[in-house]
Design a protein around this motif. Structure first.
Motif, PDB file in Angstrom:
ATOM      1  N   ASP A   1      -7.240   6.681  12.226  1.00 21.72           N
ATOM      2  CA  ASP A   1      -6.928   5.864  11.051  1.00 21.72           C
ATOM      3  C   ASP A   1      -7.661   4.537  11.107  1.00 21.72           C
ATOM      4  N   ARG A   2      -8.130   4.096   9.943  1.00 17.93           N
ATOM      5  CA  ARG A   2      -8.684   2.762   9.763  1.00 17.93           C
ATOM      6  C   ARG A   2      -7.874   2.112   8.661  1.00 17.93           C
ATOM      7  N   TYR A   3      -7.249   0.991   8.955  1.00 16.43           N
ATOM      8  CA  TYR A   3      -6.368   0.329   8.002  1.00 16.43           C
ATOM      9  C   TYR A   3      -7.154  -0.680   7.175  1.00 16.43           C
ATOM     10  N   ILE A   4      -6.790  -0.768   5.877  1.00 14.25           N
ATOM     11  CA  ILE A   4      -7.514  -1.642   4.957  1.00 14.25           C
ATOM     12  C   ILE A   4      -6.553  -2.425   4.067  1.00 14.25           C
ATOM     13  N   ARG A   5      -7.044  -3.548   3.556  1.00  9.66           N
ATOM     14  CA  ARG A   5      -6.428  -4.277   2.452  1.00  9.66           C
ATOM     15  C   ARG A   5      -7.422  -4.160   1.310  1.00  9.66           C
ATOM     16  N   TRP A   6      -6.953  -3.765   0.139  1.00  7.94           N
ATOM     17  CA  TRP A   6      -7.855  -3.453  -0.961  1.00  7.94           C
ATOM     18  C   TRP A   6      -7.425  -4.115  -2.257  1.00  7.94           C
ATOM     19  N   SER A   7      -8.348  -4.159  -3.203  1.00 11.87           N
ATOM     20  CA  SER A   7      -8.059  -4.636  -4.551  1.00 11.87           C
ATOM     21  C   SER A   7      -9.127  -4.102  -5.501  1.00 11.87           C
ATOM     22  N   VAL A   8      -8.857  -4.231  -6.778  1.00 18.69           N
ATOM     23  CA  VAL A   8      -9.833  -3.923  -7.815  1.00 18.69           C
ATOM     24  C   VAL A   8     -10.204  -5.249  -8.452  1.00 18.69           C
ATOM     25  N   VAL A   9     -11.502  -5.510  -8.549  1.00 19.98           N
ATOM     26  CA  VAL A   9     -11.978  -6.766  -9.121  1.00 19.98           C
ATOM     27  C   VAL A   9     -12.977  -6.474 -10.232  1.00 19.98           C
TER      28      VAL A   9
ATOM     29  N   GLU B   1      -7.251  -3.433 -17.814  1.00 15.03           N
ATOM     30  CA  GLU B   1      -8.079  -2.379 -17.242  1.00 15.03           C
ATOM     31  C   GLU B   1      -7.992  -2.391 -15.709  1.00 15.03           C
ATOM     32  N   VAL B   2      -8.040  -3.570 -15.109  1.00 13.07           N
ATOM     33  CA  VAL B   2      -7.932  -3.677 -13.650  1.00 13.07           C
ATOM     34  C   VAL B   2      -6.558  -3.192 -13.185  1.00 13.07           C
ATOM     35  N   ARG B   3      -5.489  -3.594 -13.887  1.00 14.38           N
ATOM     36  CA  ARG B   3      -4.132  -3.134 -13.528  1.00 14.38           C
ATOM     37  C   ARG B   3      -4.024  -1.622 -13.632  1.00 14.38           C
ATOM     38  N   ASP B   4      -4.595  -1.055 -14.710  1.00 15.93           N
ATOM     39  CA  ASP B   4      -4.552   0.399 -14.886  1.00 15.93           C
ATOM     40  C   ASP B   4      -5.303   1.114 -13.766  1.00 15.93           C
ATOM     41  N   GLN B   5      -6.451   0.576 -13.384  1.00 11.11           N
ATOM     42  CA  GLN B   5      -7.215   1.201 -12.309  1.00 11.11           C
ATOM     43  C   GLN B   5      -6.486   1.088 -10.969  1.00 11.11           C
ATOM     44  N   ARG B   6      -5.834  -0.038 -10.725  1.00 13.10           N
ATOM     45  CA  ARG B   6      -5.032  -0.178  -9.496  1.00 13.10           C
ATOM     46  C   ARG B   6      -3.943   0.895  -9.459  1.00 13.10           C
ATOM     47  N   ASN B   7      -3.291   1.100 -10.584  1.00 12.39           N
ATOM     48  CA  ASN B   7      -2.227   2.105 -10.646  1.00 12.39           C
ATOM     49  C   ASN B   7      -2.780   3.511 -10.434  1.00 12.39           C
ATOM     50  N   MET B   8      -3.935   3.811 -11.016  1.00 11.42           N
ATOM     51  CA  MET B   8      -4.532   5.140 -10.844  1.00 11.42           C
ATOM     52  C   MET B   8      -5.003   5.362  -9.410  1.00 11.42           C
ATOM     53  N   LEU B   9      -5.465   4.315  -8.765  1.00 12.67           N
ATOM     54  CA  LEU B   9      -5.930   4.440  -7.381  1.00 12.67           C
ATOM     55  C   LEU B   9      -4.795   4.727  -6.412  1.00 12.67           C
ATOM     56  N   SER B  10      -3.619   4.253  -6.724  1.00 12.19           N
ATOM     57  CA  SER B  10      -2.482   4.405  -5.820  1.00 12.19           C
ATOM     58  C   SER B  10      -2.245   5.872  -5.483  1.00 12.19           C
ATOM     59  N   GLY B  11      -2.158   6.171  -4.204  1.00  7.57           N
ATOM     60  CA  GLY B  11      -1.914   7.541  -3.769  1.00  7.57           C
ATOM     61  C   GLY B  11      -2.931   7.996  -2.741  1.00  7.57           C
TER      62      GLY B  11
END
Length: 160
Positions: free
Chosen positions: A90-98, A23-33
């Motif tokens: 622009d504000r740059y970020i490092r992100w993840s889904v947890v 589920e986390v991997r799927d959400q990461r993929n959907m967030l991309s873009g």
């Protein structure tokens, strides 16, 4: 021999449990873009609110902001338009889904980085509950307290 096999099996189970869920991997993929933050609103309390989001800018400045998430290296940015009340750019970020086992939801977490991907926030960051995520729409929520009363900030996005 049996002892070595048992140790290898236990080690394999341990490694598998450390991985991210499907589920986390799927959400990461959907967030991309690229996403547009269309609306910031408040739930669970009545009244007029003025808020500074992510210790950055007034909530009104975020409406119409452009958010980009790159899933192959977990970096991204959001862009606020310049205005009389808003410091654009622009504000740059490092992100993840947890995963958040406390409330059975997943969360988008991010922290600020510079253009060279160095942490600029001292390790501090933000977590938003993923209330809804589809291929074209996303709703994130964060809970805050105002005058000792709970307020939920709701962020409504559409994908470009």
């Amino acid at each position: 021999m049996l002892k070595k096999s048992l140790i290898l099996i236990l080690f394999g189970i341990f490694l598998a449990s450390c991985g991210v869920s499907k589920e986390v991997r799927d959400q990461r993929n959907m967030l991309s873009g690229t996403w547009i933050l269309n609306d910031v609103r408040y739930e669970n309390n009545q009244g007029m609110f003025k808020s500074v989001l992510f210790n950055d800018a007034d909530a009104i400045c975020f409406e119409g902001s452009n958010w980009f998430f790159r899933d192959n290296n977990s970096t991204g940015r959001y862009t606020i338009q310049q205005g009389s009340l808003c410091q654009g750019g622009d504000r740059y970020i490092r992100w993840s889904v947890v995963s958040n086992p406390a409330n059975y939801t997943n969360q988008l977490q991010f922290k600020f980085i510079d253009e060279k991907r160095n942490d600029v926030s001292g390790g501090l960051g933000y977590r938003l509950n993923i209330a809804r995520l589809t291929e074209s729409e996303m709703t994130l929520k964060s809970n805050v307290t105002v005058d000792a009363k709970p307020v939920t900030l709701v962020y409504e996005f559409t994908k470009q």
